[in-house]
Each structure stands twice: as structure tokens, then as C-alpha cells.
Design a protein around this motif. Structure first.
Motif, PDB file in Angstrom:
ATOM      1  N   GLN A   2       0.818  -1.204   0.000  1.00 20.35           N
ATOM      2  CA  GLN A   2       0.000   0.000   0.000  1.00 20.35           C
ATOM      3  C   GLN A   2       0.859   1.264   0.000  1.00 20.35           C
ATOM      4  O   GLN A   2       2.027   1.229   0.371  1.00 20.35           O
ATOM      5  N   ALA A  15       1.501   8.119  -7.382  1.00 19.61           N
ATOM      6  CA  ALA A  15       0.784   6.844  -7.289  1.00 19.61           C
ATOM      7  C   ALA A  15       0.991   6.015  -8.560  1.00 19.61           C
ATOM      8  O   ALA A  15       1.161   4.792  -8.489  1.00 19.61           O
ATOM      9  N   VAL A  42      -5.625   3.383 -11.512  1.00 20.17           N
ATOM     10  CA  VAL A  42      -4.991   3.996 -10.339  1.00 20.17           C
ATOM     11  C   VAL A  42      -5.134   5.506 -10.433  1.00 20.17           C
ATOM     12  O   VAL A  42      -5.527   6.173  -9.474  1.00 20.17           O
ATOM     13  N   VAL A  46      -7.345   7.408  -7.579  1.00 23.04           N
ATOM     14  CA  VAL A  46      -6.591   8.272  -6.671  1.00 23.04           C
ATOM     15  C   VAL A  46      -6.992   9.727  -6.895  1.00 23.04           C
ATOM     16  O   VAL A  46      -7.158  10.485  -5.930  1.00 23.04           O
ATOM     17  N   ALA A  49     -10.186  10.319  -5.119  1.00 27.79           N
ATOM     18  CA  ALA A  49     -10.006  10.358  -3.663  1.00 27.79           C
ATOM     19  C   ALA A  49      -9.423  11.686  -3.199  1.00 27.79           C
ATOM     20  O   ALA A  49      -9.931  12.290  -2.253  1.00 27.79           O
ATOM     21  N   ALA A  57      -5.520   9.565   1.312  1.00 26.88           N
ATOM     22  CA  ALA A  57      -6.102   8.297   0.882  1.00 26.88           C
ATOM     23  C   ALA A  57      -5.027   7.214   0.993  1.00 26.88           C
ATOM     24  O   ALA A  57      -3.850   7.517   1.168  1.00 26.88           O
ATOM     25  N   LEU A  59      -3.786   3.802  -1.171  1.00 25.59           N
ATOM     26  CA  LEU A  59      -3.852   2.986  -2.376  1.00 25.59           C
ATOM     27  C   LEU A  59      -3.291   1.617  -2.041  1.00 25.59           C
ATOM     28  O   LEU A  59      -2.208   1.504  -1.467  1.00 25.59           O
ATOM     29  N   GLU A  82      -7.437  -1.070  -4.705  1.00 26.28           N
ATOM     30  CA  GLU A  82      -8.349  -0.481  -3.721  1.00 26.28           C
ATOM     31  C   GLU A  82      -7.847   0.911  -3.358  1.00 26.28           C
ATOM     32  O   GLU A  82      -6.646   1.125  -3.252  1.00 26.28           O
ATOM     33  N   VAL A  83      -8.781   1.829  -3.178  1.00 28.68           N
ATOM     34  CA  VAL A  83      -8.446   3.157  -2.679  1.00 28.68           C
ATOM     35  C   VAL A  83      -9.398   3.464  -1.530  1.00 28.68           C
ATOM     36  O   VAL A  83     -10.610   3.457  -1.706  1.00 28.68           O
ATOM     37  N   ASP A  85     -10.561   6.231   1.317  1.00 26.36           N
ATOM     38  CA  ASP A  85     -10.491   7.649   1.666  1.00 26.36           C
ATOM     39  C   ASP A  85     -11.356   7.906   2.890  1.00 26.36           C
ATOM     40  O   ASP A  85     -12.079   7.032   3.344  1.00 26.36           O
ATOM     41  N   ARG A 126     -14.142   2.519   0.825  1.00 30.64           N
ATOM     42  CA  ARG A 126     -13.157   1.849  -0.022  1.00 30.64           C
ATOM     43  C   ARG A 126     -13.802   1.636  -1.384  1.00 30.64           C
ATOM     44  O   ARG A 126     -14.875   1.057  -1.489  1.00 30.64           O
TER      45      ARG A 126
END
Length: 161
Positions: A2, A15, A42, A46, A49, A57, A59, A82-83, A85, A126
Motif C-alpha cells: 500500500q 501513485a 490507479v 486516486v 479520492a 487516501a 492505495l 483499492e483506494v 479515503d 473503499r
């Protein structure tokens, strides 16, 4: 694995770089279309978020391990992104006109991912998506998995047409 992402739009590029660097130790080659699709997703998640929440956040990536010396076709595999926030606001796909400069992120996720959804996590949420690579194919394709553009979450169903 992560990455913590600060609430700054410049973090989106970081990211993407981080994701590319993680591909080096996985079964996903950086030059295959699955990798490029993953990088785009991504970027979208991101961006959502950090821009829409104005908060940090996290990632997360779940990538298949590399199998050194494994000859032949690429193996079937699933990549999960997965992200998390801190906002408890549900993600809402928007309808935008041709002149809008934003608002297409979730439509892209819906069109490119084989599956996606979201869940409440503590005081935030998520958003996740998965990409499948089928044996003998290098690209992402809805026909490989259960995709096809339909997604259901929080009692709603959306379908890309």
C-alpha cells in the motif's frame, strides 16, 4: 502492498510511478495492456479520492507474484486495486456533456474493470476494482471474466452501454 497518498493532486503522478515500480516484481509485464489499464485506473481512483475529498487516501494493490522461468502463455490472474479515503460520501457516476472537463472517472472504471464496487470502511469508504487476465490473452477483456460493464453496489445497478 500500500501507498499513503497526501491530499494533493500531484500525488496522482506519484501513485502511478509507485504502481509501475510494483509491477516489476509481479507476473504482470509493464508493457502489456493489463498494466496500462491498471495505471489508468490507479490514476482515476486516486484522483477521485484526493480531489473530491480533499483528504489523504490509501492505495492498495494485490498483484500476482512473478513465477521466474515460467514459459509459455501468461497465466490467468486477477489484479485488485483499492483506494480508501476518509469521506463517507458514496461514489456517484455522473452524466456529463461533451464539453465537461471531468466527471468521467467512474464511467472509465466501469468500462475498463472486470468488476468494481465500494463499501463503507469506518468513517470513510473503499472503492475497489479488479482486472482479469486470461490464459493466452494479454489484454483486459470483459469476456474473460464476469465483467461486461455491469456493476452493483449499495442496492443500485449500473450498466455501461
Amino acid at each position: 502492498m500500500q501507498l499513503e497518498v497526501r491530499p494533493d493532486p500531484s500525488e496522482v503522478a506519484r501513485a502511478r510511478r509507485w504502481t509501475r515500480s510494483r509491477l516489476a516484481g509481479s507476473a504482470i509485464r509493464s508493457d502489456e495492456s493489463l498494466a496500462e489499464t491498471l495505471i489508468l485506473l490507479v490514476s482515476e481512483l486516486v484522483t477521485n479520492a484526493v480531489v473530491h475529498t480533499g483528504r489523504s487516501a490509501v492505495l492498495r494493490l494485490v498483484l500476482p507474484d512473478a513465477r521466474p522461468g515460467d514459459p509459455g502463455e501468461p497465466a490467468e490472474t486477477t489484479v485488485r486495486l483499492e483506494v480508501d479515503d476518509a469521506s463517507d460520501c458514496a461514489p456517484v457516476p455522473r452524466c456529463v456533456d461533451d464539453e465537461a472537463t471531468g466527471g468521467r472517472g467512474l464511467a472509465l472504471v466501469d468500462g475498463l474493470a472486470d468488476r468494481w464496487g465500494w463499501s463503507r470502511e469506518g468513517t470513510g469508504k473503499r472503492i475497489w476494482c479488479e482486472l482479469d487476465r486470461c490464459a493466452g490473452r494479454e489484454d483486459t477483456a470483459p469476456e474473460c471474466g464476469t465483467g461486461g460493464g455491469a456493476v452493483a453496489y449499495e442496492g443500485y445497478a449500473y450498466e455501461a452501454v
